[in-house]
Design an enzyme around this catalytic site. Structure first.
Site, mmCIF file in Angstrom:
data_model
loop_
_atom_site.group_PDB
_atom_site.id
_atom_site.type_symbol
_atom_site.label_atom_id
_atom_site.label_comp_id
_atom_site.label_asym_id
_atom_site.label_seq_id
_atom_site.Cartn_x
_atom_site.Cartn_y
_atom_site.Cartn_z
ATOM 1 N N LYS A 1 0.821 -1.211 0.000
ATOM 2 C CA LYS A 1 0.000 0.000 0.000
ATOM 3 C C LYS A 1 0.856 1.263 0.000
ATOM 4 C CE LYS A 1 -4.036 -2.150 2.147
ATOM 5 N NZ LYS A 1 -5.019 -2.119 3.257
ATOM 6 N N HIS B 1 -16.841 -18.743 -1.583
ATOM 7 C CA HIS B 1 -15.976 -19.788 -1.056
ATOM 8 C C HIS B 1 -16.168 -21.039 -1.900
ATOM 9 C CE1 HIS B 1 -14.001 -18.074 2.401
ATOM 10 N NE2 HIS B 1 -15.148 -17.561 2.838
ATOM 11 N N ASP C 1 -11.307 -25.314 -4.271
ATOM 12 C CA ASP C 1 -10.061 -24.646 -3.905
ATOM 13 C C ASP C 1 -8.832 -25.317 -4.495
ATOM 14 O OD1 ASP C 1 -11.287 -22.670 -2.464
ATOM 15 O OD2 ASP C 1 -10.818 -23.481 -0.500
#
Length: 377
Positions: free
Chosen positions: A71, A135, A165
């Site tokens: 950042k 998910h 996943d």
């Protein structure tokens, strides 16, 4: 794994892995397992708190770790310098996040046109759902595959988060990286990989699409391979353990029936007989312990095997002979797969911090300045 293993197939390939949820690290582990030099980039504050302790997570094995504040402008500049020396970036953010940080594919292409940029998301980089959260269970549901999983008359059963996943996500991303590396040998240019778990989960069910189209695949839990058939299921034993049965072929079925001591069974090829057959098999299996059945069927082709716990699997003679499992700092874990025969097996090691980034093109003075500012850890 030791990165000095020059015989490994991916030796010399450098990967920048942006820390994130499981599918990205899994893809990075697959590459590291076969010789890639994977530098895991986490948040600076996280790495600073962890100190110099090796990371125990299985999917971080064989990697080096740094912390970088993406950042901050200095952190972004540093990441671009690291990307100049990399072959692959693995990124697991929602679409648009990397671009807002200034480390998207278009940001990095000017510094390294050979860079392969692997993007891992649930929904993909485009489409109505691309920016939304999700998910594994939702991606597998959207792929249609979850509707196929479960027992007859019961709710769909998600196979933990293996299908979306890991198989549909991380493994597909690692495969995409290899495709892009292969193509780069011809073109000299890198590619952007859009690995979406919903796509990967759907692809994994390719075998069943013809049957679904032909109308020969019935409701979940009523088919040959989804626990509908008694010859392909699990059964409880006398000690409350389980055995797995996969006696699909007629000769395997004959050995199963002989081992169970059963006679007078109805025709197994008639689905209407499956409930009665299942009851006969279940009653028989409840008559002995799991160990006793393992002894009965040892050396046969009945395709009966005890359902082992993970700890038991690690101690099974076959797995021990093959080295299917290993330990790193005492943590049990699966060994790298697949194997390239006649290639040496790499030694596994936990992830450790990388404190000298000179080999990644970051001058010592710049590195020291970034550490002083807290941008790098």
């Amino acid at each position: 794994m030791t990165q000095s293993n020059v015989s490994a197939p991916l030796s010399g390939v450098r990967v920048l892995e942006l820390a994130g949820l499981a599918p990205g690290p899994f893809a990075g582990m697959m590459l590291a397992d076969h010789g890639a030099e994977v530098l895991r980039v986490d948040r600076a504050d996280v790495v600073r708190r962890a100190g110099d302790r090796p990371r125990p997570e299985v999917m971080d094995r064989g990697k080096r770790t740094i912390g970088l504040d993406l950042k901050s402008p200095e952190g972004v500049t540093a990441f671009r310098e690291l990307a100049r020396e990399a072959d692959v970036v693995i990124e697991v953010f929602r679409p648009g996040v990397a671009e807002r940080l200034g480390i998207g594919p278009d940001d990095l292409r000017p510094v390294n046109e050979r860079l392969i940029y692997g993007r891992m998301t649930g929904w993909g980089q485009e489409g109505p759902l691309a920016p939304t959260a999700g998910h594994d269970i939702g991606y597998v549901a959207a792929s249609g595959v979850l509707s196929l999983l479960g027992r007859a008359g019961e709710r769909p059963t998600p196979p933990i988060n293996l299908l979306g996943d890991f198989a549909g996500g991380g493994l597909m991303l690692a495969y995409g990286v290899l495709l892009a590396l292969f193509e780069r040998e011809r073109t000299g240019r890198g590619k952007v990989i859009d690995a979406a778990m919903v796509d990967g989960a759907a692809l994994l069910a390719a075998m069943f699409f013809h049957q679904i189209h032909a109308g020969t695949w019935g409701p979940r839990g009523t088919n040959l391979l989804d626990t509908g058939a008694p010859m392909y299921d699990t059964y409880e034993t006398a000690d409350g353990q389980y055995v797995a049965v996969g006696a699909l072929e007629p000769r395997f079925w004959e050995e199963l029936v002989a081992g169970l001591g059963l006679t007078g069974l109805p025709d197994r090829d008639e689905p209407a007989n499956w409930p009665a057959l299942r009851e006969r098999l279940a009653d028989a299996f409840r008559g002995r312990t799991r160990a006793e059945w393992a002894e009965v069927f040892a050396g046969t082709d009945a395709c009966v095997f005890p359902v082992l716990s993970v700890a038991e699997a690690a101690e099974h003679p076959h797995n021990k002979a093959r080295g299917t499992f290993g330990r790193v700092n005492g943590v049990l874990q699966p060994a790298p797969a697949p194997r390239l025969l006649d290639a040496p097996q790499a030694a596994l090691s936990p992830a450790t911090r990388l404190t000298d980034l000179a080999s990644w093109g970051l001058p010592a003075a710049t590195e020291a300045e970034l550490r002083e500012k807290g941008v790098l850890a």
